[in-house]
Design a protein around this motif. Structure first.
Motif, PDB file in Angstrom:
ATOM      1  N   GLU A 179      -4.392 -17.991 -59.578  1.00  0.00           N
ATOM      2  CA  GLU A 179      -5.488 -17.126 -60.036  1.00  0.00           C
ATOM      3  C   GLU A 179      -6.834 -17.850 -59.918  1.00  0.00           C
ATOM      4  N   LEU A 180      -6.850 -19.130 -60.288  1.00  0.00           N
ATOM      5  CA  LEU A 180      -8.092 -19.895 -60.205  1.00  0.00           C
ATOM      6  C   LEU A 180      -8.519 -20.084 -58.751  1.00  0.00           C
ATOM      7  N   LEU A 181      -7.559 -20.392 -57.869  1.00  0.00           N
ATOM      8  CA  LEU A 181      -7.888 -20.584 -56.464  1.00  0.00           C
ATOM      9  C   LEU A 181      -8.427 -19.305 -55.837  1.00  0.00           C
ATOM     10  N   LYS A 182      -7.834 -18.182 -56.173  1.00  0.00           N
ATOM     11  CA  LYS A 182      -8.336 -16.913 -55.652  1.00  0.00           C
ATOM     12  C   LYS A 182      -9.768 -16.660 -56.133  1.00  0.00           C
ATOM     13  N   GLU A 183     -10.046 -17.069 -57.357  1.00  0.00           N
ATOM     14  CA  GLU A 183     -11.386 -16.863 -57.907  1.00  0.00           C
ATOM     15  C   GLU A 183     -12.418 -17.729 -57.185  1.00  0.00           C
ATOM     16  N   ILE A 184     -12.118 -18.998 -56.988  1.00  0.00           N
ATOM     17  CA  ILE A 184     -13.132 -19.890 -56.415  1.00  0.00           C
ATOM     18  C   ILE A 184     -13.192 -19.808 -54.889  1.00  0.00           C
ATOM     19  N   VAL A 185     -12.108 -19.349 -54.260  1.00  0.00           N
ATOM     20  CA  VAL A 185     -12.083 -19.278 -52.796  1.00  0.00           C
ATOM     21  C   VAL A 185     -12.512 -17.907 -52.295  1.00  0.00           C
ATOM     22  N   GLU A 186     -11.985 -16.847 -52.891  1.00  0.00           N
ATOM     23  CA  GLU A 186     -12.190 -15.502 -52.356  1.00  0.00           C
ATOM     24  C   GLU A 186     -13.383 -14.772 -52.971  1.00  0.00           C
ATOM     25  N   GLN A 187     -13.997 -15.355 -53.991  1.00  0.00           N
ATOM     26  CA  GLN A 187     -15.184 -14.747 -54.593  1.00  0.00           C
ATOM     27  C   GLN A 187     -16.386 -15.681 -54.398  1.00  0.00           C
ATOM     28  N   GLU A 188     -17.555 -15.099 -54.331  1.00  0.00           N
ATOM     29  CA  GLU A 188     -18.757 -15.901 -54.182  1.00  0.00           C
ATOM     30  C   GLU A 188     -18.954 -16.805 -55.399  1.00  0.00           C
ATOM     31  N   TYR A 189     -19.501 -17.961 -55.146  1.00  0.00           N
ATOM     32  CA  TYR A 189     -19.672 -18.945 -56.217  1.00  0.00           C
ATOM     33  C   TYR A 189     -20.670 -18.441 -57.261  1.00  0.00           C
ATOM     34  N   ASP A 190     -20.290 -18.578 -58.520  1.00  0.00           N
ATOM     35  CA  ASP A 190     -21.133 -18.152 -59.635  1.00  0.00           C
ATOM     36  C   ASP A 190     -21.480 -19.381 -60.469  1.00  0.00           C
ATOM     37  N   VAL A 191     -22.732 -19.790 -60.428  1.00  0.00           N
ATOM     38  CA  VAL A 191     -23.153 -21.005 -61.126  1.00  0.00           C
ATOM     39  C   VAL A 191     -22.946 -20.898 -62.629  1.00  0.00           C
ATOM     40  N   TYR A 192     -22.961 -19.671 -63.156  1.00  0.00           N
ATOM     41  CA  TYR A 192     -22.786 -19.492 -64.600  1.00  0.00           C
ATOM     42  C   TYR A 192     -21.339 -19.734 -65.030  1.00  0.00           C
ATOM     43  N   ARG A 193     -20.410 -19.748 -64.100  1.00  0.00           N
ATOM     44  CA  ARG A 193     -19.005 -20.017 -64.437  1.00  0.00           C
ATOM     45  C   ARG A 193     -18.608 -21.449 -64.080  1.00  0.00           C
ATOM     46  N   GLU A 194     -19.561 -22.250 -63.646  1.00  0.00           N
ATOM     47  CA  GLU A 194     -19.251 -23.577 -63.119  1.00  0.00           C
ATOM     48  C   GLU A 194     -18.530 -24.458 -64.140  1.00  0.00           C
ATOM     49  N   SER A 195     -19.054 -24.548 -65.356  1.00  0.00           N
ATOM     50  CA  SER A 195     -18.443 -25.409 -66.375  1.00  0.00           C
ATOM     51  C   SER A 195     -17.018 -24.972 -66.668  1.00  0.00           C
ATOM     52  N   ARG A 196     -16.827 -23.669 -66.784  1.00  0.00           N
ATOM     53  CA  ARG A 196     -15.491 -23.132 -67.070  1.00  0.00           C
ATOM     54  C   ARG A 196     -14.531 -23.421 -65.917  1.00  0.00           C
ATOM     55  N   ILE A 197     -14.998 -23.273 -64.687  1.00  0.00           N
ATOM     56  CA  ILE A 197     -14.152 -23.520 -63.523  1.00  0.00           C
ATOM     57  C   ILE A 197     -13.759 -24.987 -63.439  1.00  0.00           C
ATOM     58  N   ILE A 198     -14.708 -25.882 -63.659  1.00  0.00           N
ATOM     59  CA  ILE A 198     -14.414 -27.312 -63.587  1.00  0.00           C
ATOM     60  C   ILE A 198     -13.406 -27.710 -64.665  1.00  0.00           C
ATOM     61  N   HIS A 199     -13.555 -27.146 -65.869  1.00  0.00           N
ATOM     62  CA  HIS A 199     -12.604 -27.426 -66.942  1.00  0.00           C
ATOM     63  C   HIS A 199     -11.197 -26.961 -66.563  1.00  0.00           C
ATOM     64  N   ARG A 200     -11.106 -25.783 -65.979  1.00  0.00           N
ATOM     65  CA  ARG A 200      -9.788 -25.257 -65.567  1.00  0.00           C
ATOM     66  C   ARG A 200      -9.194 -26.103 -64.445  1.00  0.00           C
ATOM     67  N   LEU A 201     -10.018 -26.561 -63.528  1.00  0.00           N
ATOM     68  CA  LEU A 201      -9.528 -27.430 -62.458  1.00  0.00           C
ATOM     69  C   LEU A 201      -8.972 -28.729 -63.028  1.00  0.00           C
ATOM     70  N   GLN A 202      -9.659 -29.282 -64.015  1.00  0.00           N
ATOM     71  CA  GLN A 202      -9.186 -30.515 -64.643  1.00  0.00           C
ATOM     72  C   GLN A 202      -7.862 -30.280 -65.363  1.00  0.00           C
ATOM     73  N   THR A 203      -7.742 -29.152 -66.045  1.00  0.00           N
ATOM     74  CA  THR A 203      -6.510 -28.824 -66.768  1.00  0.00           C
ATOM     75  C   THR A 203      -5.320 -28.743 -65.816  1.00  0.00           C
ATOM     76  N   LEU A 204      -5.560 -28.235 -64.608  1.00  0.00           N
ATOM     77  CA  LEU A 204      -4.494 -28.046 -63.623  1.00  0.00           C
ATOM     78  C   LEU A 204      -4.371 -29.241 -62.669  1.00  0.00           C
ATOM     79  N   HIS A 205      -5.068 -30.347 -62.992  1.00  0.00           N
ATOM     80  CA  HIS A 205      -5.039 -31.561 -62.170  1.00  0.00           C
ATOM     81  C   HIS A 205      -5.550 -31.292 -60.751  1.00  0.00           C
ATOM     82  N   LEU A 206      -6.523 -30.409 -60.632  1.00  0.00           N
ATOM     83  CA  LEU A 206      -7.144 -30.091 -59.350  1.00  0.00           C
ATOM     84  C   LEU A 206      -8.622 -30.499 -59.358  1.00  0.00           C
ATOM     85  N   GLU A 207      -8.970 -31.470 -60.169  1.00  0.00           N
ATOM     86  CA  GLU A 207     -10.374 -31.857 -60.322  1.00  0.00           C
ATOM     87  C   GLU A 207     -10.992 -32.357 -59.013  1.00  0.00           C
TER      88      GLU A 207
END
Length: 544
Positions: free
Chosen positions: A150-178
């Motif tokens: 779900e996270l990969l589809k969000e960051i790959v298939e949708q345009e980048y949203d700077v307002y979601r950046e902190s949330r996305i980075i946190h989720r990447l760290q949680t999933l060991h995809l930092e």
């Protein structure tokens, strides 16, 4: 359930084996060993759940056996140690090594039965615990996989949203995809050629799902084996496998190209389907990831024109496909060379003659001469089938062999073969269509079929020429590539249709040969300078 009895006293071994009611406790196999060495070998081979062992034995003792089992056994087991009254220190050491319980000699069968019941009960509880842990791990793994997808589809298939950046980075760290947020990335997209046709085959229920599942497994295993950097993969909304590769420099990007070719080969071998692979030509950051994904998808769309089962790394594939020099690897390519190429093209092609007839693969010059002789005869036969008038070689092929046999170096043999090809080319120029005529036939076919799924291969087949030479002749005669010409034809037709109010823009895209209206709109903007809607408004039409 299986049990292993270990004792150096035959009477005790045989007595326990023969007179204890093992089947009452659900034990169907009873093995015996007279010492620890034999017991260890039997245990590793037969994997008994219960081991009853004496402590003091010749060679390997009971303690040594337990220690070896702890280090080497890959199965669950319980040990019951048998000891005399003066062996409590040894029993204590055995318990430290994982012994379940102990019995004193002489063995009381009633006590043995109680110990076996407890051991079996403990083994069953542990089995249930392991099963539950496996289920739990599976649920966690599935949940993490779903969250990752779900996270990969969000960051790959949708345009980048700077307002979601902190949330996305946190989720990447949680999933060991930092690393996705930290490092440069290249995007690889793997698409099955003619997937819909495969899915519609009768008798193949859920064929598409099985194919995609198989491809995913092959890709993951291949990347894991062949690529030293981090990666992650998922299936996108268009049923393509998307692979993100940690890629810090050009050398790693080149490794990605090699990796793509390996994936393509293994997918065809193990899944039995052909795929096309797009590799993003630039290294992107997290913010550029969506743009890289879109660009890679657009690059991959070139397969609609040029055919699938290829690796695509840029929009200029046709130019890369065209060789710097004509080829002589197949008889079809040689025929196009002598019919449509110049004498200089033939001379340049012969520079790679040594690659075609490498003497290192033959033990003697006679073998090289024989290979060249057979190759020449195949070329002559092909030339005759296309209208070559000289049949003298057919009446006396030995004369060709005698001529070749006079030369014992590859360079001198090359000169002889070159002379044959130049003679054939000269004869064809006197009687066959010119390259210009061939391109006229191609233009006529494209003008009539631009709305179909035209490819370089399909047009080449229609006018009986190889795709490589059709591409080369287009650039030579038209000063443009095949793709540029097809695009021009389609855009001119689209401009006319945009002036007709009865057609919607998405319908026009289909009519002129584009399945994807978005891709059509992008091409139209690039070629004409206006979007289809803007162009239509200039015509006084504003219905969409």
């Amino acid at each position: 359930m299986r049990v292993l009895i270990v004792d150096d006293e035959m009477g005790i071994r045989e007595g326990l084996h023969s007179f204890f009611p093992w089947t009452t406790y659900g034990i169907t196999e009873v093995w015996m060993a007279e010492d620890g060495d034999t017991a260890l070998a039997l245990a590793l081979e037969h994997k008994p759940e219960l081991i009853i062992t004496d402590m003091k034995m010749k060679r390997m003792s009971g303690l040594q056996l337990l220690d070896a089992l702890l280090k080497e056994a890959d199965f669950s087991w319980k040990a019951v140690v048998v000891s005399g009254y003066d062996d409590f220190e040894i029993v204590r050491q055995a318990m430290k090594l994982g012994a379940f319980d102990y019995l004193l000699k002489p063995i009381n069968t009633s006590e043995l039965g109680q110990v076996i019941e407890r051991a079996i009960s403990q083994l069953e509880r542990e089995r249930i615990d392991r099963h539950n842990q496996i289920l739990l791990n599976s649920h966690v793994e599935n949940a993490l996989h779903k969250m990752s997808e779900e996270l990969l589809k969000e960051i790959v298939e949708q345009e980048y949203d700077v307002y979601r950046e902190s949330r996305i980075i946190h989720r990447l760290q949680t999933l060991h995809l930092e690393w996705i947020a930290r490092d440069r990335i290249t995007v690889m997209i793997i698409e099955v050629d003619d997937l819909k046709a495969l899915d519609n085959k009768k008798g193949y229920r859920n064929e598409k799902e099985l194919i995609l599942f198989g491809i995913g497994n092959v890709v993951k295993q291949t990347v894991d084996e062949e690529y030293s950097q981090a990666f992650v993969s998922y299936e996108d909304v268009k049923h393509r496998w998307v692979v993100l590769l940690q890629c810090q420099d050009v050398s790693q990007w080149e490794k990605g190209k090699s990796l793509a070719m390996i994936c393509m080969e293994r997918i065809e071998t193990y899944v039995k389907v052909k795929v096309s692979i797009g590799l993003c030509p630039t290294l992107v950051s997290l913010k550029q990831l969506h743009a890289g994904y879109v660009e890679t998808g657009e690059i991959l769309e070139q397969k609609a024109l040029y055919g699938g089962n290829r690796l695509w790394t840029s929009h200029e594939w046709e130019e890369k496909m065209e060789p710097s020099d004509p080829s002589i690897r197949t008889s079809d390519e040689v025929m196009d060379l002598v019919r449509y190429g110049s004498d200089m093209d033939i001379v340049m092609a012969m520079d790679r003659f040594a690659d075609l007839f490498n003497p290192s693969s033959s033990s003697h010059i006679k073998d090289v001469q024989q290979n060249i002789f057979e190759w020449l005869l195949s070329i002559f036969k092909k030339a005759v089938s296309l209208g070559w008038s000289d049949r003298s070689w057919e009446r006396n092929p030995i004369a060709i062999w005698d001529q070749l046999e006079q030369y014992d170096t590859l360079d001198s043999l090359r000169v002889q073969v070159q002379a044959f090809l130049l003679a054939i080319a000269d004869d064809f120029r006197k009687q066959t269509s010119s390259p210009s005529r061939l391109i006229q036939e191609a233009e006529k076919y494209i003008q009539a079929s631009y709305g179909d799924g035209l490819t370089l291969q399909s047009v080449a087949a229609a006018i009986y020429v190889t795709p490589v030479w059709l591409s080369k002749l287009f650039k030579k005669e038209k000063q443009m590539t095949f793709l540029e010409y097809v695009t021009d034809v389609r855009m001119e037709r689209a401009k006319k249709l945009l002036g007709d109010v009865q057609y919607k823009i998405y319908q026009i895209a289909t009519i002129v040969g584009y399945k994807d209206p978005v891709h059509f709109a992008k091409l139209f903007k690039r070629e004409i300078g206006l979007t289809p809607k803007e162009y239509r408004r200039l015509q006084g039409i504003d219905d969409e």
